[in-house]
Design an enzyme around this catalytic site. Structure first.
Site, mmCIF file in Angstrom:
data_model
loop_
_atom_site.group_PDB
_atom_site.id
_atom_site.type_symbol
_atom_site.label_atom_id
_atom_site.label_comp_id
_atom_site.label_asym_id
_atom_site.label_seq_id
_atom_site.Cartn_x
_atom_site.Cartn_y
_atom_site.Cartn_z
ATOM 1 N N LEU A 56 69.781 18.560 27.851
ATOM 2 C CA LEU A 56 69.952 19.581 28.896
ATOM 3 C C LEU A 56 70.157 20.977 28.304
ATOM 4 O O LEU A 56 70.135 21.964 29.034
ATOM 5 C CB LEU A 56 71.115 19.215 29.818
ATOM 6 C CG LEU A 56 70.889 17.967 30.694
ATOM 7 C CD1 LEU A 56 72.138 17.642 31.510
ATOM 8 C CD2 LEU A 56 69.689 18.149 31.621
ATOM 9 N N ASP A 300 63.909 11.059 26.765
ATOM 10 C CA ASP A 300 64.064 12.014 25.664
ATOM 11 C C ASP A 300 63.522 13.380 26.075
ATOM 12 O O ASP A 300 62.882 14.075 25.276
ATOM 13 C CB ASP A 300 63.374 11.516 24.376
ATOM 14 C CG ASP A 300 63.793 12.332 23.149
ATOM 15 O OD1 ASP A 300 64.728 13.142 23.253
ATOM 16 O OD2 ASP A 300 63.157 12.147 22.084
HETATM 17 N N1 LIG Z 1 62.690 14.245 20.332
HETATM 18 C C1 LIG Z 1 62.520 15.397 19.757
HETATM 19 O O1 LIG Z 1 61.462 15.621 19.163
HETATM 20 N N2 LIG Z 1 63.447 16.363 19.815
HETATM 21 C C2 LIG Z 1 64.781 16.250 20.324
HETATM 22 C C3 LIG Z 1 65.700 15.582 19.367
HETATM 23 C C4 LIG Z 1 65.481 14.103 19.247
HETATM 24 O O2 LIG Z 1 65.392 13.395 20.285
HETATM 25 O O3 LIG Z 1 65.436 13.569 18.149
HETATM 26 C C5 LIG Z 1 65.289 17.630 20.669
HETATM 27 O O4 LIG Z 1 66.486 17.827 20.834
HETATM 28 O O5 LIG Z 1 64.469 18.545 20.858
HETATM 29 ZN ZN LIG Z 2 66.004 11.561 18.416
HETATM 30 ZN ZN LIG Z 3 66.480 13.164 21.871
#
Ligand SMILES: NC(=O)N[C@@H](CC(=O)O)C(=O)O
Ligand SMILES: [Zn+2]
Ligand SMILES: [Zn+2]
Length: 423
Positions: A56, A300
């Protein structure tokens, strides 16, 4: 408080019925005189989706997302609860920060925002954070993660697993052996060789998962594996589960659909950690979700500001948006398997996160009215500018997807009506 009568709704694909929402719960009172009537014919009711892995960005990167904008994106995606990752600035490694995020979530009032606490101070991987203080804070933290980074030190990982056992907490690991991914820009394989980009080998993920399931088994504690991306990881998890290890795992919508071939255009919107893998990995992940070896779909959701994404591949931040497209992507991959979708996107994630009141049985009177209404026949074209997220980094721009979220209810209050957020 508003009462609602959902006329002719199909609960998880069953025969159409009337669903009555009153005083924040599913009610058996079918009369519903004062209720607002919603024509729900052709719509499917699902328990409100629960995301165990959302970024977030507040505090610290409010230019990319805030608790409020991310909550709105979540509600529009059919979610009623999201777990907010700890890699904010400052890092969510104290009771103060997790309580701040929790309070901001309550103020936004669109989904339940459940903060995740960092495992180590500043995500630096050196010193354990105050897990107990976060667990006993108002935020009631149960999931701890250094996501973005791996808890690479095995002794620290062991201690963290032991520590959270006391309050049935869980360590959510971003499985990446950092020595094997130095300088990595994408999946290591044929495509990375062709493009001349340094690769992240599958074994960098698999080796950590193998180590961690053994540690979890040794201490009898709960491990959750974030964004599983390889066929080899699935095999490690399959063996661990067969032995009874207390391990759960998630897969993202993008790893269920997209492959490393997309890196060929050097468009950083496809840059993500772990990287997009091969077609055979995608196939293995789909099968693992069907088999229950992977327990949940987690977005994610990783919003990034334009300047962090619209630049050269090597300099772009990894991560992609997910909240507003997750259910449509899962629908496009698996079709209308409603029981599967409800389990992997609501029931199981609610159980892992310890979120009572979510993932409930909508056929039972008294169940908290956390639910979403989907029009599975509606098709829509993903327009990055039309998303509620403050960021634009969706990998699905221009794609036509099935499944439109028509309404979402949080404890009986509409957060989305007619496909629009109510606030
Ligand atoms: N998934 C990603 O590529 N980035 C995530 C970090 C993470 O989930 O490892 C982030 O915080 O931007
Ligand atoms: Zn991650
Ligand atoms: Zn992540």
């Amino acid at each position: 408080m508003m009462a609602y009568l959902l006329k002719g709704v199909s609960i998880l694909g069953a025969e159409p019925t009337d669903l009555f929402i009153k005083d924040g719960v599913i009610s058996s009172d079918k009369a519903g005189k004062d209720a607002e009537v919603i024509d729900a014919s052709g719509l499917v009711a699902l328990p409100g989706l629960v995301d165990v892995h959302t970024h977030l960005r507040e505090p610290g990167r409010e230019d990319a997302e805030t608790v409020e904008t991310g909550s709105r994106a979540a509600a529009l995606g059919g979610y009623t609860a999201v777990c907010a990752m700890a890699n904010t600035s400052p890092v969510a490694d104290t009771a103060g920060v997790v309580e701040q995020v929790w309070r901001l979530g309550r103020e936004a009032g669109l989904v339940d925002v459940q903060p995740i606490g960092a495992v180590t101070v500043g995500l630096a991987g050196k010193q354990m954070a105050e897990l107990g203080a976060m667990a006993t804070s108002a935020a009631n933290v149960r999931i701890f993660s250094d996501d973005g980074f791996c808890v690479a030190d095995p002794k620290l990982m062991r201690r963290a697993l032991e520590y959270v056992k006391a309050f049935d907490g869980v360590i959510a690991q971003h499985a990446e052996e950092p020595r094997l991914t130095e300088g990595a820009q994408m999946h290591e394989g044929e495509v990375s060789t062709r493009l001349g980009l340094t690769g992240w080998p599958a074994v960098a993920e698999e080796a950590i998962i193998a180590r961690d399931v053994l540690l979890a088994e040794h201490v009898g504690s709960r491990l959750h594996v974030c964004h599983v991306s390889t066929a080899g990881s699935v095999e490690v998890l399959r063996q661990a589960k067969a032995r009874g290890v207390r391990v759960t795992a998630e897969v993202t919508p993008h790893h269920l659909l997209l492959t490393d071939e997309l890196a060929a255009g050097y468009d950083p919107v496809f840059k993500v950690n772990p990287p997009l893998r091969t077609r055979s990995d995608v196939e293995a992940l789909r099968q693992a979700l069907l088999d229950g070896i992977i327990d949940v779909v987690a977005t994610d959701h990783a919003p990034h500001a334009v300047q962090d994404k619209e630049c050269e591949w090597a300099y772009a931040r990894p991560g992609m948006l997910g909240l507003e497209t997750a259910l449509p992507i899962v629908l496009s991959v698996f079709g209308e398997q409603w029981d599967l979708i409800a389990d992997r996107m609501s029931i199981a994630p609610a159980r892992i996160a310890g979120l009572a009141g979510h993932g409930g049985d909508l056929t039972k009177a008294g169940t908290p009215a956390n639910l979403t209404l989907v029009d599975p026949k509606a098709r829509w074209v993903v327009d990055p500018g039309g998303l509620a997220s403050r960021s634009r980094n969706t990998p699905y721009a221009g794609l036509t997807l099935p499944g439109r979220i028509v309404a979402t209810f949080l404890r009986g209050e509409a957060t989305v009506l007619d496909g629009k957020a109510v606030k």
